[in-house]
Design a protein around this motif. Structure first.
Motif, short mmCIF file in Angstrom:
data_model
loop_
_atom_site.label_atom_id
_atom_site.label_comp_id
_atom_site.label_asym_id
_atom_site.label_seq_id
_atom_site.Cartn_x
_atom_site.Cartn_y
_atom_site.Cartn_z
N GLU A 163 -34.50 -29.23 71.75
CA GLU A 163 -35.14 -29.65 73.40
C GLU A 163 -35.20 -28.26 74.14
O GLU A 163 -36.63 -28.48 74.92
N GLN A 164 -34.55 -27.68 74.96
CA GLN A 164 -34.70 -26.85 75.47
C GLN A 164 -34.59 -26.57 76.62
O GLN A 164 -34.67 -26.26 77.53
N GLY A 165 -34.24 -28.15 77.03
CA GLY A 165 -34.10 -28.73 78.03
C GLY A 165 -32.14 -29.58 77.70
O GLY A 165 -31.72 -29.74 77.23
N PRO A 166 -32.42 -30.39 79.78
CA PRO A 166 -31.70 -30.48 79.47
C PRO A 166 -31.13 -32.64 79.32
O PRO A 166 -30.19 -33.33 79.57
N VAL A 167 -32.39 -33.07 78.92
CA VAL A 167 -32.86 -34.71 78.87
C VAL A 167 -31.61 -34.50 78.40
O VAL A 167 -31.22 -36.26 78.38
N ARG A 210 -27.99 -35.17 78.81
CA ARG A 210 -27.76 -35.97 80.09
C ARG A 210 -27.57 -37.65 79.79
O ARG A 210 -26.96 -38.57 80.06
N GLY A 212 -29.49 -27.66 78.42
CA GLY A 212 -30.63 -27.62 78.91
C GLY A 212 -30.88 -25.86 78.58
O GLY A 212 -32.01 -25.77 78.82
N ILE A 213 -30.16 -25.03 77.96
CA ILE A 213 -31.03 -23.40 77.57
C ILE A 213 -31.28 -22.95 76.63
O ILE A 213 -30.91 -23.16 75.55
#
Lengths: 415, 415
Positions: B191-195, B198, B378-379
């Motif tokens: 994803e490269q994000g935190p969604v 979460r 998300g990193i």
């Protein structure tokens, strides 16, 4: 008598032609161009019965001995920033030279008090990041240990650059010996700001130099991908910094002459596709009132912590530099006010935001005052720095009056 | 059958050991390390009855011919940013390899449709500032005239770097020939994000890639001395920019998935003692809805003009880059959703903020979908980029299911 303000303007132009180029003045301290300016200046002393030497910090002293050893000091600096203007610093030195010539002539080489013209070394501090270098040595506030390790852009150590000009940094403190018999100090300078032009006044008394709090501020957030990180998941260091950039304005706005400036912002990683993870800014705060300065610093710091918390960031402060406000001498302020009124009818009193060698002299306990002449557009440290020639001539006249009043003041004091 | 997701994890680690260092992955496109990664990948094909070639844009094609020429494309990229993570791009290629092995085994080398694994050339665009280079050539959207003059940090032209890898930029458009018989395209990516983290979900369907408006914004004010310029006389370019940095947040906040990022701010002259005369910033705006994207761009621009006027500055905008939103194929979205639910029970649909080669493939009219697997913290684009190994294994399983569903979809379509 024979005061010739037009000669000052002509000599300023001569100096500009000799040491400037299409980008402006290039008399950066400890460079060949600066040495050339000093050599040119020395040539102007021919025919004056003056003693001339460089002190241990490279300050250039021209002394016309008087009946009293008590001395009136008249100072300026021939060094400039790179691509600087034709007036900043040089006006003071050449106006002082004209005043010295007038005094020499009027008193036939033997004025009531001793007159000492000083061309301070490295007022600007551009090359090594240390301004007021020579005048701080004179005042006994030099910081040799911290300064000797400084290097210029090319890696040349301060120490080596000074040695090339005949100055040994270890002997710096000896410059304080020049304080002997100093009775008063006067300095003429361009305003470098827009206040006098806005008021329609050519000249003003300078109340003192504002104190400065100068800090580096770093907000730490979290670098994140600009595309994949939802707005509410960010720790945006730039946002915290932007809030502070705006908040310093109401903080300054509460006080009439106070200024707060964020002059530099750097973003890391600083790329279009990343939320800013770290933001480095500088803050420069100035006021003539120490209590106002302290309050502004405290308020900015508190605001930065509030903004960091709001943005889920942290903030660090580190002091770059500070100097306390320096108020000039009340009696000298009055003399300067009188001199201006006598020449142009109206005067004004204002603090100086920029620092000047006069601040260091005042710190040494010598009664000091400065006079400002209007700057066009408030612009300085730039080749387009300018002042109307008529105003320059009025400035030389008023400054000469101030010198006479200071001589009278010192003569009375030494009775 | 013989799908072995643990092998994918092991191969990712093998690749990391071969092409990473203590700072992370170093498989920057058109470098020796990247070529080494491709060589290593080719060695993994031994024993598979596949056709293997590089196209005119350097994309790496591995084809397992099927009963039908209609092809399922499964893509990824071995190139990384400098100091990148171990998963971005490489996960897709190695998961695709595992899926290819499973299909090859299950159908004894003769699947119902042709299967083509692609390792796209230069997805990241780090070295020459042009991302999706290989996939844009495939899609027929390459911009050779603009790209051939690009140079890297050391001044090496793009053209020379590509030639060294056997790619002639003038032949780029020929890569579009690979579109022949392409029936569908699938891509697995972190994803490269935190969604997802979460939400506590391992996997999601990707609805499409957000459109991007990317601009350079320059505020012009007036450089002025920080000490001598009263607050009310300033034309502070940083203040105008700071207002915009804060305003882009409510502009994005009106729309649920929209993002606006100011990633870079530069101040000029950028020194502690000067009011900022010029401030250069970047703005990156993204959304999946073209109308939202257009509205956000308009609102930011209007706000910047208002702020410039308030601060007595001017503002200029110049577009760095833009791409329209790309919505993936409805039927493929459903297949991806089913595959995820079958493996992990719950799915989610979300747009991708980052761009992917899949966007270029979709632009070429090929039914496309992507699957995301959760990223820790998300990193991405960083050596600490990571995903739980259990999640990676679930991802390979779900992606394999998606491949089977896509094969069935293409088989029906070709009846």
């Amino acid at each position: 008598m024979s005061l010739n303000p037009k000669r000052t303007v002509a000599e300023l132009k001569e100096l500009r032609a000799l040491t400037g180029d299409e980008n402006g003045a290039q008399r950066v301290a400890w460079t060949d161009t600066w040495l050339k300016a000093r050599e040119w200046f020395a040539s102007k002393l021919t025919g004056l019965a003056v003693e001339h030497h460089y002190d241990a910090a490279g300050n250039n002293w021209v002394t016309l001995p008087g009946k009293s050893e008590k001395a009136l000091l008249i100072g300026g600096h021939l060094d400039s920033v790179p691509n600087g203007g034709w007036l900043d610093g040089a006006l003071n030195v050449l106006a002082a030279l004209e005043v010295l010539r007038r005094i020499n002539q009027e008193f036939q080489g033997r004025p009531p008090v001793t007159i000492r013209l000083i061309d301070w070394a490295d007022e600007e501090g551009t090359r090594f990041g240390r301004s007021l270098l020579g005048s701080s040595a004179f005042a006994g506030t030099a910081t040799i240990a911290a300064d000797r390790v400084r290097t210029d852009h090319d890696g040349t150590p301060l120490e080596d650059a000074l040695r090339r000009c005949g100055v040994e940094i270890d002997r710096f403190p000896e410059a304080a010996r020049e304080q002997k018999n100093a009775g008063a100090y006067i300095e003429l300078h361009i305003e470098q700001g827009p206040v006098l032009e806005r008021m329609g006044l050519p000249l003003s008394v300078v109340l003192g130099t504002k104190g400065v709090e100068r800090h580096a501020i770093t907000f730490h957030g979290q670098e994140a991908h600009s595309g994949s990180t939802p707005m509410n998941a960010r720790h945006d260091a730039l946002a915290a910094c932007a809030k502070l950039a705006l908040e310093i304005r109401p903080i300054a706005g509460k006080h009439s002459d106070a200024v707060c400036t964020m002059g530099s912002v750097k973003t890391f990683p600083g790329i279009v596709t990343a939320v800013v993870g770290r933001c480095e800014a500088t803050l420069d705060q100035r006021d003539l009132d120490p209590a106002v300065l302290a309050a502004m610093f405290r308020e900015a710091r508190e605001a930065s912590e509030r903004f960091a918390a709001e943005e889920r960031c942290t903030v660090e402060w580190s002091r770059i530099w500070q100097i306390e406000p320096i108020a000039f001498h009340p009696k000298m302020l009055d003399l300067c006010d009188e001199a201006i009124r006598e020449v142009v009818g109206a005067s004004h009193r204002m603090p100086s935001g920029p620092l000047h060698d006069a601040a260091e002299v005042s710190r040494a306990g010598i009664p000091t005052v400065m006079m400002f002449v209007q700057s066009l557009g408030g612009i300085s440290h730039n080749k387009i720095e300018d002042t109307r020639e008529g105003h320059l001539e009025l400035a030389v006249r008023a400054f000469d009056r101030l010198a006479s009043k200071a001589i009278a003041f010192l003569s009375e004091a030494s009775l």
